[in-house]
Design a protein around this motif. Sequence first.
Motif: not given
Length: 217
Positions: A60-68, A72-77
Amino acid sequence: MRHLWSFLAGLVVAPITWMLVTLGQDGSGRTVNRWVEIGTYSTPNLIEPAVYLGVAGILLGLLGTLRVSPFGPLVAGLLLIIPYVGMFIAPFTVLDRIPEGWKVLGDPLPLRQPVQNGTLFLIGLLLLMAVFSTQRWRGRPEPTTGAELTPAENPFTLSDWPASTGRTEQDTTPSSLGYPENTTEPLPRRSGTESPWSAPPRHGAQSDSTTGTTDNR
């Protein structure tokens, strides 16, 4: 291309996180309840559920904090929020659609637990908040060099430095390491017949080159 990879990462991380959180919560709860029943404890029993929760937190930290890409965070959330939101509309239908009786490495996998206690809703909201970061939409900044900077961005240029400090070009010339400049003329060279050990004639004395005598007047 980065949006596609981020979208696929969100699709993969959401179900994996759901499973890991379920294993961690169920393992921790059963271990602590067992300690209370027998009146003693053994801390190594918490290592396995702690590993599950730790891996979920790293994902969760990699998906939510990396500048990508924010997809990704939108779909997972959204995937993690939908089951809990469905509890407001048709709770029994949602619970019936969640599989039950699964096991992982011999441990039970009660997937309904993080939905009922609201853990998935909390994690989903955290991921959705990462979408509002403006830096994620801009992507990675391009590296800049000193030559590409405009005068407005780099006002202290080399050409303007003497004028801005009140120094002239002559003042900025490097010194000669403290040695004085050689301003004297070179000495006249001796003739071939003159001995290097002979002293120069005194004032008023005339030297005779034929006799080798000196006439003092």
